[in-house]
Every structure is written in C-alpha cells, then in structure tokens.
Motif scaffolding. Structure first.
Motif, PDB file in Angstrom:
ATOM      1  N   TRP A  12     147.054  48.987   9.678  1.00 23.74           N
ATOM      2  CA  TRP A  12     148.512  48.957   9.824  1.00 23.74           C
ATOM      3  C   TRP A  12     149.194  48.405   8.586  1.00 23.74           C
ATOM      4  O   TRP A  12     150.414  48.498   8.462  1.00 23.74           O
ATOM      5  N   ALA A  13     148.432  47.815   7.659  1.00 19.58           N
ATOM      6  CA  ALA A  13     149.031  47.309   6.432  1.00 19.58           C
ATOM      7  C   ALA A  13     149.193  48.400   5.381  1.00 19.58           C
ATOM      8  O   ALA A  13     149.917  48.229   4.404  1.00 19.58           O
ATOM      9  N   ALA A  14     148.535  49.521   5.566  1.00 20.12           N
ATOM     10  CA  ALA A  14     148.625  50.622   4.608  1.00 20.12           C
ATOM     11  C   ALA A  14     149.866  51.475   4.884  1.00 20.12           C
ATOM     12  O   ALA A  14     150.426  51.460   5.976  1.00 20.12           O
ATOM     13  N   ALA A  15     150.288  52.228   3.876  1.00 20.57           N
ATOM     14  CA  ALA A  15     151.417  53.137   4.059  1.00 20.57           C
ATOM     15  C   ALA A  15     151.036  54.243   5.034  1.00 20.57           C
ATOM     16  O   ALA A  15     149.918  54.758   5.013  1.00 20.57           O
ATOM     17  N   SER A  16     151.969  54.603   5.902  1.00 18.63           N
ATOM     18  CA  SER A  16     151.717  55.669   6.861  1.00 18.63           C
ATOM     19  C   SER A  16     151.864  57.032   6.187  1.00 18.63           C
ATOM     20  O   SER A  16     152.705  57.224   5.309  1.00 18.63           O
ATOM     21  N   ARG A  17     151.056  57.972   6.625  1.00 23.89           N
ATOM     22  CA  ARG A  17     151.199  59.348   6.153  1.00 23.89           C
ATOM     23  C   ARG A  17     152.346  60.072   6.837  1.00 23.89           C
ATOM     24  O   ARG A  17     152.757  61.148   6.394  1.00 23.89           O
ATOM     25  N   LEU A  18     152.865  59.498   7.912  1.00 26.13           N
ATOM     26  CA  LEU A  18     154.059  60.047   8.550  1.00 26.13           C
ATOM     27  C   LEU A  18     155.273  59.531   7.792  1.00 26.13           C
ATOM     28  O   LEU A  18     155.621  58.354   7.871  1.00 26.13           O
ATOM     29  N   ILE A  19     155.922  60.414   7.044  1.00 27.52           N
ATOM     30  CA  ILE A  19     157.035  60.030   6.190  1.00 27.52           C
ATOM     31  C   ILE A  19     158.344  60.226   6.953  1.00 27.52           C
ATOM     32  O   ILE A  19     158.711  61.351   7.319  1.00 27.52           O
ATOM     33  N   ARG A  20     159.057  59.142   7.204  1.00 28.05           N
ATOM     34  CA  ARG A  20     160.360  59.217   7.866  1.00 28.05           C
ATOM     35  C   ARG A  20     161.368  59.782   6.866  1.00 28.05           C
ATOM     36  O   ARG A  20     161.277  59.529   5.664  1.00 28.05           O
ATOM     37  N   VAL A  21     162.321  60.529   7.352  1.00 27.73           N
ATOM     38  CA  VAL A  21     163.277  61.210   6.470  1.00 27.73           C
ATOM     39  C   VAL A  21     164.704  60.805   6.844  1.00 27.73           C
ATOM     40  O   VAL A  21     165.577  61.636   7.062  1.00 27.73           O
ATOM     41  N   GLU A  22     164.925  59.508   6.906  1.00 25.90           N
ATOM     42  CA  GLU A  22     166.178  58.923   7.372  1.00 25.90           C
ATOM     43  C   GLU A  22     167.405  59.510   6.683  1.00 25.90           C
ATOM     44  O   GLU A  22     168.401  59.823   7.330  1.00 25.90           O
ATOM     45  N   HIS A  74     164.974  68.177  21.038  1.00 30.39           N
ATOM     46  CA  HIS A  74     163.946  68.273  20.007  1.00 30.39           C
ATOM     47  C   HIS A  74     164.210  67.206  18.940  1.00 30.39           C
ATOM     48  O   HIS A  74     165.250  67.221  18.286  1.00 30.39           O
ATOM     49  N   PHE A  75     163.250  66.301  18.773  1.00 31.30           N
ATOM     50  CA  PHE A  75     163.443  65.155  17.897  1.00 31.30           C
ATOM     51  C   PHE A  75     162.473  65.224  16.722  1.00 31.30           C
ATOM     52  O   PHE A  75     161.267  65.446  16.910  1.00 31.30           O
ATOM     53  N   LEU A  76     162.998  65.018  15.516  1.00 32.68           N
ATOM     54  CA  LEU A  76     162.182  65.104  14.305  1.00 32.68           C
ATOM     55  C   LEU A  76     161.570  63.741  13.997  1.00 32.68           C
ATOM     56  O   LEU A  76     162.281  62.774  13.731  1.00 32.68           O
ATOM     57  N   LEU A  77     160.246  63.660  14.025  1.00 35.70           N
ATOM     58  CA  LEU A  77     159.548  62.417  13.731  1.00 35.70           C
ATOM     59  C   LEU A  77     159.448  62.162  12.237  1.00 35.70           C
ATOM     60  O   LEU A  77     159.433  61.020  11.786  1.00 35.70           O
ATOM     61  N   GLY A  78     159.345  63.240  11.452  1.00 29.38           N
ATOM     62  CA  GLY A  78     159.206  63.120  10.012  1.00 29.38           C
ATOM     63  C   GLY A  78     158.272  64.185   9.480  1.00 29.38           C
ATOM     64  O   GLY A  78     158.004  65.189  10.141  1.00 29.38           O
ATOM     65  N   HIS A  79     157.794  63.947   8.263  1.00 36.10           N
ATOM     66  CA  HIS A  79     156.837  64.855   7.630  1.00 36.10           C
ATOM     67  C   HIS A  79     155.450  64.228   7.609  1.00 36.10           C
ATOM     68  O   HIS A  79     155.302  63.056   7.255  1.00 36.10           O
ATOM     69  N   LEU A  80     154.469  65.025   7.957  1.00 38.89           N
ATOM     70  CA  LEU A  80     153.075  64.606   7.854  1.00 38.89           C
ATOM     71  C   LEU A  80     152.385  65.545   6.886  1.00 38.89           C
ATOM     72  O   LEU A  80     152.303  66.757   7.134  1.00 38.89           O
ATOM     73  N   ASP A  81     151.919  64.994   5.768  1.00 38.82           N
ATOM     74  CA  ASP A  81     151.294  65.797   4.704  1.00 38.82           C
ATOM     75  C   ASP A  81     152.212  66.943   4.292  1.00 38.82           C
ATOM     76  O   ASP A  81     151.765  68.066   4.043  1.00 38.82           O
ATOM     77  N   LEU A 115     141.858  57.933  18.086  1.00 39.06           N
ATOM     78  CA  LEU A 115     142.628  58.803  17.206  1.00 39.06           C
ATOM     79  C   LEU A 115     142.552  58.341  15.756  1.00 39.06           C
ATOM     80  O   LEU A 115     142.599  57.136  15.479  1.00 39.06           O
ATOM     81  N   PRO A 116     142.457  59.269  14.812  1.00 43.04           N
ATOM     82  CA  PRO A 116     142.573  58.892  13.405  1.00 43.04           C
ATOM     83  C   PRO A 116     143.994  58.414  13.108  1.00 43.04           C
ATOM     84  O   PRO A 116     144.932  58.689  13.858  1.00 43.04           O
ATOM     85  N   ASP A 117     144.164  57.702  12.015  1.00 40.60           N
ATOM     86  CA  ASP A 117     145.442  57.045  11.729  1.00 40.60           C
ATOM     87  C   ASP A 117     146.629  57.996  11.764  1.00 40.60           C
ATOM     88  O   ASP A 117     147.681  57.676  12.340  1.00 40.60           O
ATOM     89  N   ALA A 118     146.518  59.150  11.128  1.00 42.89           N
ATOM     90  CA  ALA A 118     147.659  60.064  11.048  1.00 42.89           C
ATOM     91  C   ALA A 118     148.083  60.534  12.432  1.00 42.89           C
ATOM     92  O   ALA A 118     149.278  60.587  12.748  1.00 42.89           O
ATOM     93  N   HIS A 119     147.140  60.864  13.289  1.00 44.58           N
ATOM     94  CA  HIS A 119     147.447  61.295  14.650  1.00 44.58           C
ATOM     95  C   HIS A 119     148.030  60.141  15.454  1.00 44.58           C
ATOM     96  O   HIS A 119     148.947  60.328  16.255  1.00 44.58           O
ATOM     97  N   ARG A 120     147.480  58.944  15.247  1.00 45.92           N
ATOM     98  CA  ARG A 120     147.968  57.780  15.986  1.00 45.92           C
ATOM     99  C   ARG A 120     149.414  57.474  15.611  1.00 45.92           C
ATOM    100  O   ARG A 120     150.249  57.163  16.469  1.00 45.92           O
ATOM    101  N   ASP A 121     149.744  57.554  14.320  1.00 41.56           N
ATOM    102  CA  ASP A 121     151.116  57.286  13.885  1.00 41.56           C
ATOM    103  C   ASP A 121     152.098  58.260  14.524  1.00 41.56           C
ATOM    104  O   ASP A 121     153.175  57.872  14.981  1.00 41.56           O
ATOM    105  N   VAL A 122     151.736  59.530  14.546  1.00 44.87           N
ATOM    106  CA  VAL A 122     152.604  60.542  15.152  1.00 44.87           C
ATOM    107  C   VAL A 122     152.747  60.294  16.645  1.00 44.87           C
ATOM    108  O   VAL A 122     153.863  60.323  17.194  1.00 44.87           O
ATOM    109  N   ALA A 123     151.634  60.034  17.324  1.00 50.21           N
ATOM    110  CA  ALA A 123     151.672  59.848  18.776  1.00 50.21           C
ATOM    111  C   ALA A 123     152.478  58.613  19.173  1.00 50.21           C
ATOM    112  O   ALA A 123     153.252  58.642  20.133  1.00 50.21           O
ATOM    113  N   ILE A 124     152.319  57.520  18.447  1.00 44.45           N
ATOM    114  CA  ILE A 124     153.065  56.299  18.764  1.00 44.45           C
ATOM    115  C   ILE A 124     154.551  56.514  18.556  1.00 44.45           C
ATOM    116  O   ILE A 124     155.381  56.125  19.393  1.00 44.45           O
TER     117      ILE A 124
END
Length: 301
Positions: A12-22, A74-81, A115-124
């Motif tokens: 959780w200290a690393a940067a997430s691959r899910l990029i928020r696009v505020e 429909h809600f946009l979570l952000g960009h993943l990869d 779940l791997p980190d990227a999937h977990r970030d999206v799911a949470i």
C-alpha cells in the motif's frame, strides 16, 4: 491484465497503477468518449454487492461497456495501464465477459487476499464508490434527491445545490508490545477463534495518535508510549481508511472493555503453537491487521 506482485502481498506504500483522473472528470464530452473507447472495461457489481471473479478468486473479470453512457449509473474509476475502467451496479450473471472461463460471484472480503494489486485497487475503489451512491442518494442538508456529477465522484442537491463527496472514515489499528516483546491479541465475542490487534475509529476533533491512546485505554486499559506510524490500507466496508500504528507499553495488566471479550499477551512461540493446534486464527492476508502481526512475528516491527 497481469500483475507481478504475488497474491496477498499488497504494497500500500507503492504508487497505484489505477490512475485517478480528477482534473478531467467534469468534462461532459471526455468521459462519454472513454465509455465508447475500444479498450474501456466495466466492472459490474450486483445487488448483493458481489464482484465477478475467476473461480480461484485470483482475478477480477470485466465486461465491455454497451449502450449509451449514463452519468447517473456509470462511474469512472480511472485509468489502469492507460485504459479506462468503469463500474456500475447491475445484475451481471448472464453478461458476456472479456476473455474465456467461468465467472463466479464473490464478496470482496473473501477474495481480496488472492487478488493481485492492480485488481485489488480497482475492486476496492469500485465497491467504495458504489456503496456511497447506494447509501447516500439524498442531500444530507435538505433530503432532496441529488444528482451525480464528476463521473461518480460528486453529488449535487437539485434543491439547495449542496455539493458533497465520497467520505472516508479514518480508523486506527494498533499492535501493542510489552517490555518482554510480547504482542497483545484479542477478540470480540462474535469472532470465534480469530484474534487480532486492536482497532477503533478516530472521533471528531482528535488526531490519529490521540485516537490510538484513547481507544487502547478504552478497549484494554493500557497506557502507551512510543506510538509510531506503520502504514495504511483502504477498507471499503463501508468507507474506512485503516491507519496502522505500533505502540509500546510498560503496563501488562489488561482490563477489557465492553467490546473485547478476550485479550492476552502472546510470545512468538505461543502464537505459532496455537496456530498449529488450530485453537486460534489470525486475520487474513488482505488486511493490515495481518501485516502488523506478521511484521511482529518476523521481528521487523
């Protein structure tokens, strides 16, 4: 979509691959275009708040967006990869999923550890934002139904124009260590064999560190010293942010409050023995509680 991180070892200290696009969520054109893009994927969550996963629970499964973009559903979570990820609430059991293989419904609590980190970030993020919309469709000021804006990350009252946003409730979770390097573990009466470190919510007007001292005095009657920050974890059940701490105490006499039915000091040898005997369990790998206990077990606190 692959992830190099082994299951159950989220950093959780690393940067997430899910990029928020505020900065782009207010665009009335940009978000609908993303919905129509070829690489867009949609995570559907059913009415029982379950997510679609592989049978082994080690991957979240997505569908392609279809039809017109609906800003209220429909809600946009952000960009993943580099590719957009949306979420919606729908009954998805007969949907056509991307890729092959069986899809099963699962609670995020049950599969987060696999779940791997990227999937977990999206799911949470998906569970947190859909919980918010499900639970707070009305203006908290006047009670009028509100409208969704910012691709799901803001609501505005149609009557008084009050703006409000997804909430995060801070909570503290603390590993308490005594002068003999023993760890304090306990449980509520409903937990069965599971024991854990101790947690509680931060109250209005107090710092996280003040909450650590207050909660531990209330729950186990101990005064603390050398309180230090350990790490954090989002916990969308329904909207918490767990702030982990390590604290030391010179006191060893435990006085449990009304929430705690059992608490005791554990050496590493006792913990390993009782885990092997099956007389106790500890929190699962997806939780910061597990990280705190594991850090103490391995001598890295």
């Amino acid at each position: 979509m692959t992830d190099p991180t082994p299951p159950g070892t989220a950093d959780w200290a690393a940067a997430s691959r899910l990029i928020r696009v505020e900065e782009q969520l207010t665009s009335n054109e940009w978000v609908p275009k993303l919905w129509q893009s070829d690489d867009a994927l949609l995570l559907p969550i059913d009415s029982e708040r379950r997510i679609p996963v592989s049978p082994s629970g080690d991957a979240v499964r997505f569908i392609r967006p279809t039809g017109d973009y609906d800003s209220q559903r429909h809600f946009l979570l952000g960009h993943l990869d580099g590719a957009p990820r949306f979420v919606t609430t729908m009954e998805w059991q007969d949907a056509q999923f991307v890729g092959s293989g069986t899809v099963v419904a699962a609670s995020l609590r049950d599969v987060a550890a696999n779940l791997p980190d990227a999937h977990r970030d999206v799911a949470i993020a998906a569970v947190a934002i859909t919980n918010w919309h499900r639970n707070e469709p009305f203006c908290p000021r006047c009670g009028t139904p509100s409208e969704v804006l910012k691709a799901g990350f803001m609501r505005v009252c149609r009557q008084c124009h009050n703006e409000y946003f997804p909430r995060t409730d801070p909570a503290v979770i603390v590993a308490i260590i005594d002068p003999d390097d023993r760890l304090l573990l306990g449980r509520q009466s409903s937990w069965g064999k599971r024991v854990s470190v101790f947690a509680g919510f931060v109250e209005t007007g107090e710092s996280a560190e003040q909450a650590v001292h207050r909660e531990m005095a209330e729950e186990v009657g101990l005064g603390l010293r050398e309180v230090s920050y350990f790490g954090s974890q989002p916990w969308p059940f329904p909207r918490s942010l767990m702030l982990g701490f390590v604290a030391y105490t010179t006191e060893t006499e435990i006085s449990t409050g009304y929430e705690i039915s059992y608490a005791d000091w554990f050496t590493r040898e006792r913990l390993e023995r009782e885990l092997a005997e099956g007389t106790i369990d500890i929190p699962n790998r997806s939780s910061i509680a597990h990280r705190l206990v594991t850090a103490w077990r391995t001598g890295s606190l």
